[in-house]
Design a protein around this motif. Structure first.
Motif, short mmCIF file in Angstrom:
data_model
loop_
_atom_site.label_atom_id
_atom_site.label_comp_id
_atom_site.label_asym_id
_atom_site.label_seq_id
_atom_site.Cartn_x
_atom_site.Cartn_y
_atom_site.Cartn_z
N VAL A 11 -15.76 1.85 -2.37
CA VAL A 11 -16.96 1.02 -2.18
C VAL A 11 -16.54 -0.42 -1.91
N THR A 12 -17.51 -1.21 -1.51
CA THR A 12 -17.31 -2.65 -1.45
C THR A 12 -17.77 -3.24 -2.78
N ARG A 13 -16.82 -3.77 -3.53
CA ARG A 13 -17.15 -4.30 -4.86
C ARG A 13 -17.48 -5.78 -4.75
N GLY B 197 -13.96 -6.92 -3.11
CA GLY B 197 -13.37 -6.59 -1.82
C GLY B 197 -13.81 -5.22 -1.34
N THR B 198 -13.27 -4.81 -0.20
CA THR B 198 -13.61 -3.53 0.40
C THR B 198 -12.61 -2.45 0.00
N ARG B 199 -13.02 -1.21 0.16
CA ARG B 199 -12.17 -0.04 -0.12
C ARG B 199 -11.59 -0.10 -1.54
N THR C 190 -22.33 -3.45 -8.68
CA THR C 190 -21.75 -2.58 -7.65
C THR C 190 -22.75 -1.53 -7.20
N LYS D 71 -25.51 -3.13 -5.09
CA LYS D 71 -25.08 -3.50 -3.75
C LYS D 71 -24.97 -2.26 -2.85
N MET D 72 -24.50 -1.16 -3.39
CA MET D 72 -24.31 0.03 -2.55
C MET D 72 -25.62 0.78 -2.31
N ASP E 53 -11.71 10.59 2.31
CA ASP E 53 -11.31 9.40 3.06
C ASP E 53 -10.20 9.77 4.04
#
Length: 367
Positions: free
Chosen positions: A119-121, A135-137, A155, A158-159, A307
């Motif tokens: 996720v993007t945290r 950050g991302t990933r 988190t 946001k997601m 992924d």
């Protein structure tokens, strides 16, 4: 006090299944028998709370005042189980579920988020007061390890685009004590479970599990389903249904002494948002959710895919994952085609655990 008559058109077994935090409903009995003031004081002193609103400020999705409600339910891998236990490691969020209660409080959706989801945290404040840039990933369950409850909530918000109205966390060390306070849980495994990592070995059949065994079961993953987190989520959802079936329908909490022991163990292991930081508020929440049974709750896992850069991680599946959050933001059911992609407790791992059939007489079969 007599029980409310069951309408003729609805049989009792049709109402079996999920009621969130069902033990608190029965706590009303304890309050009447043991003295409301003393019991409330004891339980209130047990609960740890976090002021999510102050921690996150205004950088959140807008609150929706239409009667719907969102709750982040989190199981942490902390083993403390007691407020007095000391541990420098806050642990990680081994289990995370978003409970969306639809307007009218008669239906709900439960969405499990795999812990290995990338996720993007968002930026979060750590326990030491440092600002982590995020950050991302980044792996989903690291949010809790970095910034605790507030970072986990941020988190998820946001997601999903959903504002979390409440936060309820139960650590796994306390989970085992809750099961022991219940006197164990009786359930049936449809196939053998042998997982050295969780130190659990069960033959196919009916078992009465103590707290340590139950904790081993909900943490099992390498020998069930796909051998990963998705299979474990299915197993946890099936276990939850079996547990709440026993608590609600099989008279597990008819003893006031046992009931107080369960409430005491649960609240000692619980962290909530500040709005739920007392037993009366928790019971009020349960009262709001009392109309939701298993047939009124959709249980699913957020659709994910492996992924492409790291086979040990998953990413939200597009467009299905977005369609889950979009439906809940609009307070609508998740589309059937999306639900079908997520088996929940009906998957191969979830099918391993079933409610134990009641014995015709004598004690339940156990091993």
């Amino acid at each position: 006090m007599g029980r409310r008559p069951v309408p003729r058109h609805r049989r009792p077994h049709q109402r079996r299944g999920l009621r969130i935090l069902a033990w608190t409903t029965a706590a009303l009995v304890v309050l009447g028998l043991a003295g409301a003031g003393a019991v409330l004081h004891r339980l209130n002193a047990n609960i740890t709370s976090v002021d999510i609103d102050s921690a996150l400020g205004d950088d959140r999705p807008a609150a929706v005042d239409n009667g719907a409600m969102n709750i982040l339910l989190l199981g942490s891998d902390s083993r403390s189980g007691d407020k007095g236990a000391k541990s420098a490691d806050p642990g990680r969020s081994d289990t995370a579920m978003v409970l969306h209660v639809y307007r009218g409080r008669q239906k709900a959706a439960l969405v499990s988020i795999p812990r290995d989801t990338l996720v993007t945290r968002p930026a979060c404040t750590t326990a030491s007061g440092r600002r982590d840039p995020g950050g991302t990933r980044l792996m989903f369950n690291e949010s809790y390890a970095v910034g605790g409850a507030a970072c986990a909530v941020s988190t998820v918000e946001k997601m999903s685009g959903l504002r979390m109205d409440h936060y309820i966390e139960l650590n796994f060390g306390g989970f085992a004590k809750v099961i022991d306070a219940l006197g164990g849980i009786t359930l049936t495994t449809t196939k053998a479970v042998d997982d050295p990592s969780s130190h659990l070995k069960l033959s196919a059949g009916t078992h009465k599990l103590n707290g340590t065994q139950a904790l081993g079961l909900v943490r099992t993953r390498k020998t069930v389903g796909d051998g990963g987190d998705l299979g474990r989520i299915q197993l946890q959802q099936a276990f939850l249904k079996a547990l709440l079936h026993q608590v609600r329908d099989d008279g597990t909490l008819t003893s006031p002494t046992r009931l107080l022991a369960v409430a005491d163990a649960a609240t000692k292991s619980m962290t909530t948002d500040s709005k739920l930081a007392d037993a009366s508020s928790l019971m009020g929440l349960v009262s709001d959710l009392k109309g939701i049974g298993s047939s009124e709750l959709d249980s699913l896992t957020l659709p994910v895919a492996p992924d492409t850069r790291d086979p040990n991680r998953v990413v939200p599946l597009s467009p299905e994952a977005g369609q889950v959050w979009q439906a809940l933001r609009a307070d609508r059911p998740v589309p059937a085609k999306v639900r079908d992609r997520s088996m929940g407790d009906k998957g191969s791992a979830g099918a391993i655990v079933r409610q134990a059939a009641p014995a015709p007489s004598g004690p339940a079969a156990a091993r």
